[in-house]
Design a protein around this motif. Structure first.
Motif, PDB file in Angstrom:
ATOM      1  N   LEU A   1    -118.167  51.392  29.948  1.00  0.00           N
ATOM      2  CA  LEU A   1    -119.457  52.058  30.186  1.00  0.00           C
ATOM      3  C   LEU A   1    -119.475  53.450  29.556  1.00  0.00           C
ATOM      4  O   LEU A   1    -120.468  53.866  28.960  1.00  0.00           O
ATOM      5  CB  LEU A   1    -119.747  52.147  31.684  1.00  0.00           C
ATOM      6  N   LYS A   2    -118.343  54.149  29.679  1.00  0.00           N
ATOM      7  CA  LYS A   2    -118.284  55.496  29.082  1.00  0.00           C
ATOM      8  C   LYS A   2    -118.412  55.405  27.566  1.00  0.00           C
ATOM      9  O   LYS A   2    -119.124  56.187  26.946  1.00  0.00           O
ATOM     10  CB  LYS A   2    -116.940  56.144  29.405  1.00  0.00           C
ATOM     11  N   ASN A   3    -117.702  54.440  26.988  1.00  0.00           N
ATOM     12  CA  ASN A   3    -117.681  54.350  25.531  1.00  0.00           C
ATOM     13  C   ASN A   3    -118.990  53.849  24.933  1.00  0.00           C
ATOM     14  O   ASN A   3    -119.314  54.155  23.787  1.00  0.00           O
ATOM     15  CB  ASN A   3    -116.533  53.434  25.073  1.00  0.00           C
ATOM     16  N   ILE A   4    -119.733  53.046  25.685  1.00  0.00           N
ATOM     17  CA  ILE A   4    -120.961  52.465  25.130  1.00  0.00           C
ATOM     18  C   ILE A   4    -122.105  53.489  25.116  1.00  0.00           C
ATOM     19  O   ILE A   4    -123.073  53.334  24.370  1.00  0.00           O
ATOM     20  CB  ILE A   4    -121.370  51.178  25.904  1.00  0.00           C
TER      21      ILE A   4
ATOM     22  N   LYS B   1    -110.094  55.316  14.931  1.00  0.00           N
ATOM     23  CA  LYS B   1    -110.164  56.781  14.829  1.00  0.00           C
ATOM     24  C   LYS B   1    -110.727  57.387  16.113  1.00  0.00           C
ATOM     25  O   LYS B   1    -110.977  56.687  17.076  1.00  0.00           O
ATOM     26  CB  LYS B   1    -111.061  57.164  13.651  1.00  0.00           C
ATOM     27  N   ALA B   2    -110.938  58.680  16.074  1.00  0.00           N
ATOM     28  CA  ALA B   2    -111.428  59.400  17.251  1.00  0.00           C
ATOM     29  C   ALA B   2    -112.717  58.789  17.816  1.00  0.00           C
ATOM     30  O   ALA B   2    -112.963  58.883  19.017  1.00  0.00           O
ATOM     31  CB  ALA B   2    -111.655  60.855  16.890  1.00  0.00           C
ATOM     32  N   GLN B   3    -113.485  58.150  16.939  1.00  0.00           N
ATOM     33  CA  GLN B   3    -114.748  57.554  17.421  1.00  0.00           C
ATOM     34  C   GLN B   3    -114.423  56.600  18.550  1.00  0.00           C
ATOM     35  O   GLN B   3    -113.533  55.761  18.434  1.00  0.00           O
ATOM     36  CB  GLN B   3    -115.387  56.715  16.314  1.00  0.00           C
ATOM     37  N   SER B   4    -115.166  56.672  19.633  1.00  0.00           N
ATOM     38  CA  SER B   4    -114.802  55.841  20.768  1.00  0.00           C
ATOM     39  C   SER B   4    -115.788  54.710  21.021  1.00  0.00           C
ATOM     40  O   SER B   4    -115.508  53.825  21.805  1.00  0.00           O
ATOM     41  CB  SER B   4    -114.668  56.704  22.016  1.00  0.00           C
ATOM     42  N   ALA B   5    -116.946  54.731  20.364  1.00  0.00           N
ATOM     43  CA  ALA B   5    -117.932  53.695  20.647  1.00  0.00           C
ATOM     44  C   ALA B   5    -117.370  52.326  20.261  1.00  0.00           C
ATOM     45  O   ALA B   5    -116.827  52.169  19.179  1.00  0.00           O
ATOM     46  CB  ALA B   5    -119.226  53.971  19.898  1.00  0.00           C
ATOM     47  N   PRO B   6    -117.491  51.350  21.153  1.00  0.00           N
ATOM     48  CA  PRO B   6    -116.938  50.027  20.849  1.00  0.00           C
ATOM     49  C   PRO B   6    -117.629  49.406  19.630  1.00  0.00           C
ATOM     50  O   PRO B   6    -118.848  49.461  19.528  1.00  0.00           O
ATOM     51  CB  PRO B   6    -117.272  49.206  22.100  1.00  0.00           C
TER      52      PRO B   6
ATOM     53  N   ASP C   1    -111.992  47.200  23.846  1.00  0.00           N
ATOM     54  CA  ASP C   1    -113.349  46.777  24.160  1.00  0.00           C
ATOM     55  C   ASP C   1    -114.182  46.686  22.892  1.00  0.00           C
ATOM     56  O   ASP C   1    -114.538  47.689  22.304  1.00  0.00           O
ATOM     57  CB  ASP C   1    -114.006  47.743  25.151  1.00  0.00           C
ATOM     58  N   VAL C   2    -114.469  45.475  22.463  1.00  0.00           N
ATOM     59  CA  VAL C   2    -115.462  45.305  21.414  1.00  0.00           C
ATOM     60  C   VAL C   2    -116.631  44.555  22.035  1.00  0.00           C
ATOM     61  O   VAL C   2    -116.507  43.941  23.093  1.00  0.00           O
ATOM     62  CB  VAL C   2    -114.924  44.516  20.192  1.00  0.00           C
ATOM     63  N   LEU C   3    -117.776  44.647  21.363  1.00  0.00           N
ATOM     64  CA  LEU C   3    -118.946  43.893  21.785  1.00  0.00           C
ATOM     65  C   LEU C   3    -119.073  42.735  20.824  1.00  0.00           C
ATOM     66  O   LEU C   3    -119.022  42.941  19.607  1.00  0.00           O
ATOM     67  CB  LEU C   3    -120.198  44.750  21.612  1.00  0.00           C
ATOM     68  N   THR C   4    -119.231  41.525  21.340  1.00  0.00           N
ATOM     69  CA  THR C   4    -119.445  40.421  20.410  1.00  0.00           C
ATOM     70  C   THR C   4    -120.855  39.883  20.560  1.00  0.00           C
ATOM     71  O   THR C   4    -121.409  39.801  21.661  1.00  0.00           O
ATOM     72  CB  THR C   4    -118.478  39.247  20.660  1.00  0.00           C
ATOM     73  N   LEU C   5    -121.416  39.535  19.420  1.00  0.00           N
ATOM     74  CA  LEU C   5    -122.749  38.945  19.389  1.00  0.00           C
ATOM     75  C   LEU C   5    -122.696  37.816  18.373  1.00  0.00           C
ATOM     76  O   LEU C   5    -122.062  37.967  17.316  1.00  0.00           O
ATOM     77  CB  LEU C   5    -123.750  40.024  18.966  1.00  0.00           C
TER      78      LEU C   5
END
Lengths: 141, 254
Positions: A44-47, B44-49, B78-82
């Motif tokens: 949730l934090k990362n999204i 890298k530092a980027q954290s968004a999945p 944590d990745v998002l799959t679609l």
């Protein structure tokens, strides 16, 4: 279909892509189903940076769900007591109510049946048994 | 070797059964060299999945593998799959394959979004995909007659079972690629620059020898300055020719 999925979908008609009105798709006449899952705080934090917050608020409002805050929460908002904690103080990572609400909206609230409507061309995409159908007659010639 | 996700619940009479091409994609994504490339790009530092999109998921085995082994492949637990598929039966089967694979890995916190029924990536928000995967219908064979699609894409009215003709049609969709096996792939290639994240997006597509892969790669490199296309996995050498290959498509800052 999870509401978070709507964060990444748009109208399948090519001419609509350049119009801001084609995103998000608007759920209409829907039957919602709550599918419970374990809350995942790191996710949730990362999204957060990927969420189109204003659009998500619109969808939640259209579905009659509890109103989402006007601005997106921060990572600290998602941890119980984190905002009040002093600099450098370790806080056990317990999900806050905000985190639980977000989890409920993004991942547990699903569209089982209904329609998704493009705000630009008004095309309606059916959702059946949780699977949205984006096939257009034009795709199939 | 990383385990292959279970697809034992899938009915292969009407959904493409994992085959050499699917396994080549699994091997390529988890190879030392690709894992190094992807880790460099995403850990890298980027954290968004990262959002991983597969078009034409079939049984879902490739997307399930990517999700279940996300930590090893992308440096993200944590990745998002679609996923998308033109075959509604495949959509349902694949969703289950992915869910099962994610739950079986305890530390894994990947999120399976949905598998939607659609044509290629036409319903995907532009500029949103970090990793794109496509195992196309690549066999040089006449495309099926899409006029029947509406009737064949679900159970016949009032019936509990599909018909033999229906199953044959649905399987044809998964392999028949028209002239040079490239008709569907060419439509997909047109969408790739639009759906990929402009900064970190990368695509993996599978080609067979009859698709004229050298020409395909050259065409991609001519899209606009910065576009790259390289073979990063191959199998089934025959008389010096790779039968199947995986091509990585990405953009470097010009």
């Amino acid at each position: 279909m999870k509401l978070l999925t709507l964060n990444f979908l748009t109208c399948a008609i090519k001419a609509c892509k350049s119009s801001p009105a084609s995103f998000p798709l608007h759920p209409r006449d829907v039957e919602l189903e709550i599918v419970e899952s374990d809350i995942n705080l790191p996710f949730l934090k990362n999204i957060l940076p990927r969420l189109m917050w204003a659009e998500l608020r619109t969808i939640a409002a259209e579905l009659g769900l509890p109103e989402l805050p006007e601005t997106a929460p921060t990572r600290d908002h998602l941890v119980e007591g984190k905002e009040e904690a002093k600099e450098g103080e370790e806080v056990d990572e317990v999900p806050s109510q905000t985190a639980r609400d977000l989890h409920r909206v993004l991942l547990e609230t699903t569209v089982k049946e209904g329609k998704l409507v493009c705000g630009n061309c008004a095309h309606e995409y059916k959702v059946m048994e949780g699977v949205p159908n984006f096939l257009l007659p034009g795709h199939l010639v | 070797m990383l385990p292959t996700p279970s697809t034992s619940h899938v009915c292969f009479d009407r959904v493409y059964e994992p085959a050499e091409d699917s396994f080549l994609l699994l091997d390529t994504l988890s190879s030392t060299s690709e894992a190094a490339f992807l880790l460099e790009r995403f850990a890298k530092a980027q954290s968004a999945p990262p959002l991983v999109l597969e078009v034409g998921v079939g049984s879902g085995v490739v997307l399930a593998f990517a999700a279940a082994n996300a930590g090893r492949i992308f440096g993200h637990q944590d990745v998002l799959t679609l996923g998308t598929d033109i075959n509604s039966f495949a959509c349902k089967a694949a969703a289950q394959t992915i869910r099962t694979a994610i739950t079986e890995h305890e530390q894994n916190t990947s999120i399976s979004l949905d598998v939607v029924n659609g044509d290629l990536a036409s319903c995907i928000l532009p500029n949103s995909v970090d990793v794109f995967i496509f195992n196309p219908p690549y066999v040089p064979a006449e495309l099926p007659d899409f006029a029947r699609h509406g009737d064949y894409n679900g159970l016949p009215d009032g019936q509990k079972k599909t018909t033999f003709e229906q199953d044959s049609y649905l399987l044809e969709l998964s392999y028949a690629g028209g002239e040079d096996g490239m008709v569907v792939m060419n439509r997909m290639l047109e969408q790739i620059p639009e759906i990929l994240d402009a900064g970190r997006g990368v695509a993996y597509v599978l080609l067979c020898a009859q698709n004229k892969p050298e020409e395909v790669k050259q065409r991609i490199r001519e899209w606009s300055p910065g576009w790259r296309a390289e073979t990063v996995g191959s199998s089934g050498k025959q008389a010096g020719w790779e039968k199947l290959q995986v091509v990585r498509i990405w953009k470097e800052e010009a």
